[in-house]
Design a protein around this motif. Sequence first.
Motif, PDB file in Angstrom:
ATOM      1  N   GLY A  54       0.812  -1.206   0.000  1.00  0.00           N
ATOM      2  CA  GLY A  54       0.000   0.000   0.000  1.00  0.00           C
ATOM      3  C   GLY A  54       0.848   1.259   0.000  1.00  0.00           C
ATOM      4  O   GLY A  54       1.818   1.367   0.756  1.00  0.00           O
ATOM      5  N   PHE A  55       0.465   2.202  -0.861  1.00  0.00           N
ATOM      6  CA  PHE A  55       1.128   3.493  -0.959  1.00  0.00           C
ATOM      7  C   PHE A  55       0.142   4.566  -0.504  1.00  0.00           C
ATOM      8  O   PHE A  55      -0.989   4.600  -0.984  1.00  0.00           O
ATOM      9  CB  PHE A  55       1.561   3.763  -2.404  1.00  0.00           C
ATOM     10  CG  PHE A  55       2.470   2.697  -2.951  1.00  0.00           C
ATOM     11  CD1 PHE A  55       3.837   2.759  -2.740  1.00  0.00           C
ATOM     12  CD2 PHE A  55       1.946   1.624  -3.655  1.00  0.00           C
ATOM     13  CE1 PHE A  55       4.675   1.758  -3.233  1.00  0.00           C
ATOM     14  CE2 PHE A  55       2.772   0.627  -4.145  1.00  0.00           C
ATOM     15  CZ  PHE A  55       4.146   0.690  -3.942  1.00  0.00           C
ATOM     16  N   VAL A  56       0.573   5.417   0.411  1.00  0.00           N
ATOM     17  CA  VAL A  56      -0.283   6.433   0.997  1.00  0.00           C
ATOM     18  C   VAL A  56       0.256   7.815   0.641  1.00  0.00           C
ATOM     19  O   VAL A  56       1.405   8.140   0.959  1.00  0.00           O
ATOM     20  CB  VAL A  56      -0.356   6.266   2.534  1.00  0.00           C
ATOM     21  CG1 VAL A  56      -1.255   7.324   3.150  1.00  0.00           C
ATOM     22  CG2 VAL A  56      -0.831   4.864   2.903  1.00  0.00           C
ATOM     23  N   ASN A  57      -0.557   8.601  -0.037  1.00  0.00           N
ATOM     24  CA  ASN A  57      -0.202   9.978  -0.380  1.00  0.00           C
ATOM     25  C   ASN A  57      -0.254  10.774   0.923  1.00  0.00           C
ATOM     26  O   ASN A  57      -1.330  11.084   1.427  1.00  0.00           O
ATOM     27  CB  ASN A  57      -1.205  10.519  -1.410  1.00  0.00           C
ATOM     28  CG  ASN A  57      -0.870  11.898  -1.905  1.00  0.00           C
ATOM     29  OD1 ASN A  57       0.048  12.538  -1.430  1.00  0.00           O
ATOM     30  ND2 ASN A  57      -1.655  12.363  -2.860  1.00  0.00           N
ATOM     31  N   SER A  58       0.924  11.081   1.484  1.00  0.00           N
ATOM     32  CA  SER A  58       0.926  11.688   2.810  1.00  0.00           C
ATOM     33  C   SER A  58       2.039  12.711   2.976  1.00  0.00           C
ATOM     34  O   SER A  58       3.017  12.727   2.225  1.00  0.00           O
ATOM     35  CB  SER A  58       1.048  10.603   3.888  1.00  0.00           C
ATOM     36  OG  SER A  58       2.169   9.787   3.692  1.00  0.00           O
ATOM     37  N   THR A  59       1.852  13.550   3.981  1.00  0.00           N
ATOM     38  CA  THR A  59       2.847  14.559   4.315  1.00  0.00           C
ATOM     39  C   THR A  59       4.072  13.879   4.924  1.00  0.00           C
ATOM     40  O   THR A  59       4.008  12.726   5.370  1.00  0.00           O
ATOM     41  CB  THR A  59       2.282  15.582   5.312  1.00  0.00           C
ATOM     42  OG1 THR A  59       1.909  14.898   6.517  1.00  0.00           O
ATOM     43  CG2 THR A  59       1.077  16.318   4.741  1.00  0.00           C
ATOM     44  N   LEU A  85       0.708  10.617  -5.616  1.00  0.00           N
ATOM     45  CA  LEU A  85       0.230   9.438  -6.334  1.00  0.00           C
ATOM     46  C   LEU A  85      -0.503   9.891  -7.587  1.00  0.00           C
ATOM     47  O   LEU A  85      -0.919  11.054  -7.686  1.00  0.00           O
ATOM     48  CB  LEU A  85      -0.687   8.591  -5.430  1.00  0.00           C
ATOM     49  CG  LEU A  85       0.006   7.848  -4.289  1.00  0.00           C
ATOM     50  CD1 LEU A  85      -1.017   7.205  -3.354  1.00  0.00           C
ATOM     51  CD2 LEU A  85       0.980   6.801  -4.818  1.00  0.00           C
ATOM     52  N   PRO A  86      -0.699   8.999  -8.559  1.00  0.00           N
ATOM     53  CA  PRO A  86      -1.369   9.386  -9.800  1.00  0.00           C
ATOM     54  C   PRO A  86      -2.721  10.063  -9.554  1.00  0.00           C
ATOM     55  O   PRO A  86      -3.487   9.630  -8.681  1.00  0.00           O
ATOM     56  CB  PRO A  86      -1.552   8.061 -10.531  1.00  0.00           C
ATOM     57  CG  PRO A  86      -0.478   7.175  -9.987  1.00  0.00           C
ATOM     58  CD  PRO A  86      -0.314   7.592  -8.552  1.00  0.00           C
TER      59      PRO A  86
END
Length: 154
Positions: free
Chosen positions: A97-102, A139-140
């Motif tokens: 899992g990839f999480v778009n995060s700060t 992320l895309p």
Amino acid sequence: MAGIFETKLAELGVTLPDAPAPAANYVPFVQVGDLVHVSGQISNNADGFITGKLGQTMTADEGAAAAKTCAISLLAQAKAACGGDLDRLVRVVKLVGFVNSTADFSDQPKVINGASDFMVEALGDAGRHARSAVSAASLPFGVAVEIEGIFQIK
């Protein structure tokens, strides 16, 4: 007649959508022996992409809900790989899992739990899997979450 897994999904109020088409020059899954490697599935629902950055515009709970939508898309791809018979699924082997995060957000595992918990709820022991949960600067399409998976089928 629906199989065991799809009956359980229906009890949870989930109907698998058609497997999403790839958005670029790749295939949605590759089967090698009894393993199916499913390309990353991005967070989306009937309204479109679920976008946002965890730690800035989204909470971990909102991210977990987005991760669940990725899990549903993963199962749709697994069903397609099984020729439409989800009961050919033996188990979920691994999720990444990839999480778009700060940069200071550290609850990536809590976000990806949205997918992991759903897999176990829907598939029982067959849903238990190895996993990675990592941060991504973006992320895309600005989506909140992207998850890829490996499944064993018969």
